[in-house]
Design an enzyme around this catalytic site. Structure first.
Site, PDB file in Angstrom:
ATOM      1  N   HIS A 157       0.827  -1.206   0.000  1.00 20.96           N
ATOM      2  CA  HIS A 157       0.000   0.000   0.000  1.00 20.96           C
ATOM      3  C   HIS A 157       0.863   1.258   0.000  1.00 20.96           C
ATOM      4  O   HIS A 157       0.631   2.185  -0.779  1.00 20.96           O
ATOM      5  CB  HIS A 157      -0.972   0.006   1.179  1.00 20.96           C
ATOM      6  CG  HIS A 157      -0.398  -0.368   2.516  1.00 20.96           C
ATOM      7  ND1 HIS A 157       0.935  -0.710   2.720  1.00 20.96           N
ATOM      8  CD2 HIS A 157      -0.979  -0.432   3.740  1.00 20.96           C
ATOM      9  CE1 HIS A 157       1.126  -0.981   4.002  1.00 20.96           C
ATOM     10  NE2 HIS A 157      -0.023  -0.819   4.636  1.00 20.96           N
ATOM     11  N   TYR A 158       1.878   1.278   0.862  1.00 22.69           N
ATOM     12  CA  TYR A 158       2.790   2.424   0.925  1.00 22.69           C
ATOM     13  C   TYR A 158       3.578   2.559  -0.375  1.00 22.69           C
ATOM     14  O   TYR A 158       3.690   3.656  -0.943  1.00 22.69           O
ATOM     15  CB  TYR A 158       3.741   2.239   2.112  1.00 22.69           C
ATOM     16  CG  TYR A 158       4.710   3.375   2.306  1.00 22.69           C
ATOM     17  CD1 TYR A 158       4.307   4.560   2.912  1.00 22.69           C
ATOM     18  CD2 TYR A 158       6.037   3.268   1.896  1.00 22.69           C
ATOM     19  CE1 TYR A 158       5.196   5.612   3.099  1.00 22.69           C
ATOM     20  CE2 TYR A 158       6.931   4.308   2.074  1.00 22.69           C
ATOM     21  CZ  TYR A 158       6.502   5.477   2.681  1.00 22.69           C
ATOM     22  OH  TYR A 158       7.388   6.510   2.855  1.00 22.69           O
TER      23      TYR A 158
END
Length: 251
Positions: A157-158
């Protein structure tokens, strides 16, 4: 420390109350800029404002949720009222969202990281760019990450959000290339900030193992690059990604 000339400039720094954002705000203030600090933490903003004003800086603070477009528009209006213009924007606010394999990450957490790290900078750029175009001058610096170039395991996600921020930087840089507004990104290796509290010890050790210099980047080192990119001396770089990784980045 070399003095970068930001005299007479007004700089918006998101996530400016702590960590990398605070380091950038301090360096910009030392370089002569007036500051508008945007952050969710009103209490920390007040502490940071007092700290910077004690050093002679001109500072306004704006507590808001950067993922809400109406709040961002209101912050732009308040900043323009307080300072008369916006010359510099540093999109620094971000979250890591914890660590887990992609298939185990909660959907809500994945979405939240993308909202804060990618959609919020889009909303801020969308609101700030028209003010820069009116002045015929602007410098936008997006704080991305080497994870956006390489993809860190257990942080999809990051990594995806920062890759998206790099793509936004390149597109916006091309759109504004002839309008006096330059847009660049910094892709640092990890720095020891409050975000480390969101990560596992294994993830922190993994990130350190990837850095040839054998240490994490100092926030002041990122701030120095950000303030140069925010200056008039940066005149022909736009849509670019500047690595601050201690030798980790390979492209």
């Amino acid at each position: 420390m070399n003095r970068i000339d930001l005299a007479g400039r007004v700089a918006v720094v998101t996530g400016g109350a702590r960590g990398i954002g605070l380091a950038i705000a301090e360096r910009a203030a030392d370089s002569g800029a007036a500051l508008a600090l945007w952050d969710m933490d009103a209490g920390k903003l007040a502490e940071t404002q007092a700290r910077l004003e004690a050093k002679g800086a001109r500072v306004s603070t704006h507590a808001l949720d950067l993922t809400k477009d109406a709040a961002v528009e209101a912050a732009v209006a308040a900043t323009l009222e307080a300072h008369g213009g916006i010359d510099i924007l540093v999109n620094n606010a971000g979250i890591t969202g914890g660590n887990a394999p992609t298939w185990e990450l909660p959907v809500a957490e994945w979405r939240r990281v993308v909202e804060v790290n990618l959609i919020a900078p889009f909303l801020v750029c969308r609101a700030v760019v028209p003010a820069m175009l009116k002045r015929g001058y602007g410098r936008i610096v997006n704080i991305a990450s080497v994870a956006g170039k390489e993809g860190n395991p257990n942080a999809s996600h990051y990594s995806a959000s920062k890759a998206g921020l790099i793509g936004l930087t390149k597109s916006l840089g091309k759109e504004l290339a002839t309008k006096g507004v330059l847009v660049n990104a910094i892709a640092p290796a990890a720095a020891k900030t409050d975000l480390f509290a969101q990560m596992t010890e294994a993830q922190i050790a993994y990130m350190l193992s990837k850095i040839p210099m054998g240490r994490f980047v100092e926030t002041g080192e990122i701030a120095a690059m950000a303030c140069w990119l925010a200056s008039e001396e940066c005149s022909f770089a736009t849509g670019a990604v500047f690595d601050v990784t201690g030798g980790r980045a390979v492209y």
